[in-house]
Design a protein around this motif. Sequence first.
Motif: not given
Length: 463
Positions: A391-403, A451-455
């Motif tokens: 997900l990180k490699a595909k830019k599918l993570l928020k910058k704010d990890e706690w949100s 969550i992973y599969n949906a993203r």
Amino acid sequence: MLKKIVLALTCLVAFSFAESVGNVNLTKVMKVDRSLSPLAKKCVECHAEKTPGIVNDWKSSRHAHAGVSCMDCHAVPADSPMAIKKEHPKDSGNHVSILVSPKTCGKCHAKEVKEFEQSGHARGGVQMFAKKGMIELMYHYEGNGKPYENDAPFHAGDESLKDAPSATGCTQCHGLEIKLDKEGYPIPGKGWPNYGIGNAYPDGSVGNCKSCHSSHTFDMVEARKPSACASCHLGPDHPNIEIYNNSMHGKIYNAEGEKKWKWDSAPDTWDVPDYRAPTCATCHMSGIGDLNTTHNVSLRLKWNLWAPHSNLRTGGYETAADVYAKERKLSVGVPLAGNPAGPEAARAEMKQVCKSCHSTKSTESFFISADQHVMLYNTYHTEAKKMLDDLKAKKLLKKDEWSDEFQKVYYHLWHHQGRRMRMGAVMGAPDYAHWHGVFEIQQDIKELRNIYNARIKSGKIEE
């Protein structure tokens, strides 16, 4: 047996000397009649009026019986980086420090201080402030800073309050790098006073003996009891005292330990039958059987059980204290610090502890099951980390990890449930190995997969 006889004779000689030192009964106006310097006597007599609780603790301690005074621990040269600038007492020509560092303790307890510096405890404070993620968590997120998505400056909350989470929470157990004001007192509001295990002092030393031997009794008996460790090793992320209480060892201690066990045997002689079940100190530090007492609590550990992934402890001695002493550098230290002879040597020492009460067959079987549970945890984490990296490699993570729901579940999988699963297994606590551990992790991994599969399918982060 010979080890115990020699130490017992040594103690008898020491106690005989202590009897000859003098009477230190506490009164509101305390007069000292003992082998102390005039200035040391003046300290005791003055503080008996101003801080009687401190003097009362000291006068019942082994330090007092051996003639170790306030001056021995608090007096420093005027040019010491620890010194309060004003003379104390006034016009005495004497300078003191409000701090007592391991370097001071090491003047008499050099072996204990060196062993401590080689343990994971020593990196407690410096590693925390060397990690970007911890700095951001304490000062930005918990300091109520604005979300990064707004491109707000770091620490965008109330600057005057950003130290509060660290000062009242993390540093109280981990410790901090103590800075002094121009008068030589610790800067207020940063986390001092504390009992943090890994304080870094202005004189370059790292540690905090009073974390386990609280001032001013500095009692060996206190440090041998589970309560000495419980004030930090508790809670959702490392519930070691709860795990201990869930184990058979804890059950036996809670049933009879305070009333029946002998706690004051000399170092290297505290052994079965002084107790019927081990405490934290027994397993990790005591001179049980043929083992020698050690203040390196990492020496008998095979696995790293607190990290996201459990690896064998192949790092040898901890180095964070040496790095700070030589370079004044905050470092993450050696997360895999353990026995310099390797993880199997560490396990062999721990098995020696077990075999004082348990058969070889019982001990071997226990650790086979515990190791399997640790390795099972690793299979969960390997899958979770692979999804996180993708997900990180595909830019599918928020910058704010706690949100970000994925990152929050991942964090709890290893930092909370994962630690409970692993620590519960190696400490014999079934409720934590199972219900608070693997049962919750198997739910976490399913949530992460969803969550992973949906993203991956949508190519975007859910709202």
